[in-house]
Design a protein around this motif. Structure first.
Motif, short mmCIF file in Angstrom:
data_model
loop_
_atom_site.label_atom_id
_atom_site.label_comp_id
_atom_site.label_asym_id
_atom_site.label_seq_id
_atom_site.Cartn_x
_atom_site.Cartn_y
_atom_site.Cartn_z
N PHE A 14 0.86 -1.18 0.00
CA PHE A 14 0.00 0.00 0.00
C PHE A 14 0.90 1.24 0.00
N MET A 15 0.69 2.13 -0.96
CA MET A 15 1.51 3.35 -1.07
C MET A 15 0.61 4.57 -0.96
N ALA A 16 0.78 5.34 0.10
CA ALA A 16 -0.07 6.50 0.37
C ALA A 16 0.77 7.77 0.38
N GLY A 17 0.21 8.82 -0.22
CA GLY A 17 0.84 10.13 -0.18
C GLY A 17 -0.10 11.15 0.43
N GLY A 18 0.29 11.77 1.55
CA GLY A 18 -0.52 12.81 2.17
C GLY A 18 -1.91 12.33 2.54
N ILE A 19 -2.93 13.09 2.09
CA ILE A 19 -4.32 12.76 2.41
C ILE A 19 -4.76 11.46 1.76
N GLY A 20 -3.93 10.91 0.87
CA GLY A 20 -4.21 9.63 0.22
C GLY A 20 -4.20 8.45 1.18
N ILE A 21 -3.95 8.70 2.46
CA ILE A 21 -4.00 7.65 3.46
C ILE A 21 -5.44 7.22 3.76
N THR A 22 -6.42 8.04 3.40
CA THR A 22 -7.80 7.80 3.84
C THR A 22 -8.36 6.44 3.41
N PRO A 23 -8.23 6.00 2.16
CA PRO A 23 -8.79 4.67 1.84
C PRO A 23 -8.05 3.55 2.54
N PHE A 24 -6.77 3.75 2.83
CA PHE A 24 -6.00 2.70 3.50
C PHE A 24 -6.40 2.54 4.96
N ARG A 25 -6.85 3.63 5.58
CA ARG A 25 -7.36 3.49 6.94
C ARG A 25 -8.54 2.52 6.94
N ALA A 26 -9.44 2.68 5.97
CA ALA A 26 -10.60 1.80 5.87
C ALA A 26 -10.17 0.35 5.64
#
Length: 236
Positions: A119-131
């Motif tokens: 999983f690769m998240a940048g900034g606010i892109g973490i939101t779907p990974f939290r789910a």
């Protein structure tokens, strides 16, 4: 069949009563809404949210649903600057019990099999990974396939950090907090060396970051079918 389901969901509209909001960090807010008993989604998907209490030209915005169905609420997290859009001003005006509408869920950004995952998240892109991580926790994912979360934030604000640390302890996910794109490349290389095309690669974040990491993966001979992007830009 799942493709048809995704297409048909665009015709689903649900009213969501507002519960509360709180500030995650500087200029980043989370909004919680009651989950309708008939509403469900695949963790990682997004909805198209409509403001109903105020007339405006552009009243619909996509947001990743940052909660899993098992949590019983619909959560969206977004950045709100000093001079917010009319839509985000209206979000801040919400009071308990007021309703917004959600169209969907929409999108194919969710887990579909049991392969290893990066999983690769940048900034606010973490939101779907939290789910995604919350659902893995609810499903009892302790000894599952090797999975890693690379979370890059140049400001080192790293939203949900305490939650993510707890989720890492409760699942088989390794979480890495990064500050530069080069750090992400380095960890990505290590994962590719171990799993190559026997894994899935999820990328979510600003448009430039998603494009950069997608091209990087392709240059490393990762198959297009193994790269899952937040192509609907369910990030605000």
């Amino acid at each position: 069949m799942s493709f048809l389901k995704d297409k048909l969901s665009i015709f689903t509209k649900t009213e969501l009563p507002f519960i509360k909001r709180y500030q995650e960090s500087d200029r980043v807010y989370t909004f919680l809404f009651e989950k309708d008993k008939d509403l469900s989604w695949n963790e990682g998907q997004h909805g198209l949210f409509t403001i109903t209490h105020k007339k405006m030209k552009d009243s619909i915005r996509p947001f990743s649903v940052a909660s899993s169905p098992s949590e019983g609420v619909v959560r969206i997290t977004t950045r709100i600057d000093e001079e917010p859009s009319e839509f985000k001003k209206a979000l801040l005006e919400l009071e308990e019990g007021m309703k917004i509408k959600m169209i969907g869920p929409v999108g194919s950004f969710y887990l579909k099999d049991e392969t290893p995952r990066l999983f690769m998240a940048g900034g606010i892109g973490i939101t779907p990974f939290r789910a995604i991580l919350k659902q893995l926790e609810a499903d009892g994912n302790r000894g599952g396939k090797p999975s890693e979360l690379l979370y890059v934030d140049s400001q080192e604000a790293h939203l949900y950090k305490d939650e993510l640390d707890e989720l890492a302890r409760n699942t088989s996910i390794d979480v890495h907090y990064l500050s530069t794109r080069n750090d992400m490349y380095s960890y990505t290389n290590e994962f590719i060396a171990s799993h190559n095309n026997n894994a899935q690669y999820f990328v979510s974040g600003p448009k430039s970051m998603v494009a950069s990491m997608t091209n990087y993966l392709k240059d490393k001979h990762i198959s297009k079918r193994n790269i899952i992007k937040d192509t609907f830009r369910g990030i605000e």
